[in-house]
Design an enzyme around this catalytic site. Structure first.
Site, PDB file in Angstrom:
ATOM      1  N   SER A 126     -33.760  25.350   6.382  1.00 40.25           N
ATOM      2  CA  SER A 126     -34.192  26.524   7.308  1.00 40.25           C
ATOM      3  C   SER A 126     -34.482  27.661   6.070  1.00 40.25           C
ATOM      4  CB  SER A 126     -33.802  26.901   8.489  1.00 40.25           C
ATOM      5  OG  SER A 126     -34.829  27.901   9.249  1.00 40.25           O
ATOM      6  N   ASP A 229     -42.180  20.551  14.175  1.00 41.67           N
ATOM      7  CA  ASP A 229     -41.886  21.839  13.617  1.00 41.67           C
ATOM      8  C   ASP A 229     -43.076  22.502  13.243  1.00 41.67           C
ATOM      9  OD1 ASP A 229     -40.764  24.046  12.229  1.00 41.67           O
ATOM     10  OD2 ASP A 229     -39.759  22.733  10.779  1.00 41.67           O
ATOM     11  N   HIS A 259     -37.129  21.309  13.899  1.00 40.30           N
ATOM     12  CA  HIS A 259     -36.782  22.239  13.002  1.00 40.30           C
ATOM     13  C   HIS A 259     -35.086  22.168  12.900  1.00 40.30           C
ATOM     14  CE1 HIS A 259     -37.023  25.519  10.210  1.00 40.30           C
ATOM     15  NE2 HIS A 259     -36.150  26.209  10.659  1.00 40.30           N
TER      16      HIS A 259
END
Length: 289
Positions: A126, A229, A259
């Protein structure tokens, strides 16, 4: 606040991060949006803390790969907006260079005894994947000197990129996405320098005014793109643009995953991802040998 005026909340991220109009920040219970530690020990994995900068206060990969895994802590936004976290990454690599160059006095014995600094991989999940990208770019551009350390490859899991122009997965979000467009926009507002847009090079790797990636000797990349995502479009674009530039890129798509799934509960998808990761790492290590 003058005159006894009450603070006004300008950003509230699920009560976990509240940013006030005077710039102050109050943090809440992060376990409401992410798993709380401590995590169970993994067989055959040893760990310890090491200070790479006196001003700064994933066992899973270590269990599956013959590797020393260094998890780098960095300053967080909005208390410390970007590029603070990237600068912390540069400080870490300076520490790593010193560890590799002088494994005697002042070095971490466990690192000197176990690590092969000539076969280093950079990775992140991320926001950490965004930072990993910037670290690799700075290294390739000669802005971070590594000495005897060599970057064999880098891995981006669910990279947190953005741009002013919406991608297809932002315009038409996939069903079941845990991260929404509104959430990602809010996180960018709190992370980017005040007044910056998502076309700042800190968010958009291909933004005007950023470092051109085409002439840089980037190491091979493994880019992991979960399909459920809203940021998947940015991840796919990143991999495609690098391939167009002639860079070595492997794209691993996981259509049904959200995600950050790589750090979630163990599943068939994470098992498959681990096999892909092991193949990627072992191939590059064999190439080095």
């Amino acid at each position: 606040m003058s005159g006894g005026e009450a603070q006004r909340v300008v950003e509230d991220f699920f009560g976990v991060i509240r940013l006030f109009d005077d710039g102050s920040v109050v943090r809440g219970d992060e376990s409401t949006i992410m798993p709380a530690g401590p995590f169970p020990d993994a067989p055959g994995v040893q760990w310890k803390d090491a200070v790479y900068d006196a001003a700064r206060g994933p066992k899973r990969f270590a269990a599956e790969l013959p590797a020393v895994v260094l998890s780098v802590q960095y300053r967080l936004a909005p208390e410390h907006r970007l590029p603070a976290a990237i600068e912390d990454g540069a400080t870490f690599f300076s520490w790593l260079r010193a560890q590799a160059a002088a494994p005697g006095a002042g070095a971490e014995p466990w690192l000197a005894e176990s690590a092969d600094f000539s076969r280093t991989f950079v990775s992140g999940v991320s926001a950490g994947a965004n930072l990993a990208h910037h670290a690799v770019v700075r290294i390739a551009a000669g802005q971070i000197l590594l000495g005897p350390v060599r970057i064999a490859g880098y891995i981006l899991f669910s990279a947190f990129f953005g741009s002013n122009e919406r991608t297809a997965t932002e315009s038409d979000p996939p069903v079941g996405a845990s991260l929404t467009v509104e959430m990602s926009d809010q996180l960018w507002r709190m992370a980017l320098p005040a007044g910056a847009t998502r076309d700042n090079p800190l968010a958009n790797p291909f933004a005007p005014g950023g470092v051109s990636l085409e002439p840089l000797p980037l190491p091979p990349a493994l880019v992991v793109a979960p399909g459920r995502d809203v940021l998947c479009g940015h991840v796919l674009r990143y991999a495609a643009r690098l391939k167009e530039m002639g860079k070595a890129v492997e794209l691993a798509e996981f259509v049904g995953e959200r995600h950050g799934f790589s750090v979630g509960q163990r599943s068939e998808a994470t098992e498959e991802l681990m096999e892909i990761l092991k193949r990627f790492v072992h191939k590059l290590l064999n190439d080095v040998n």
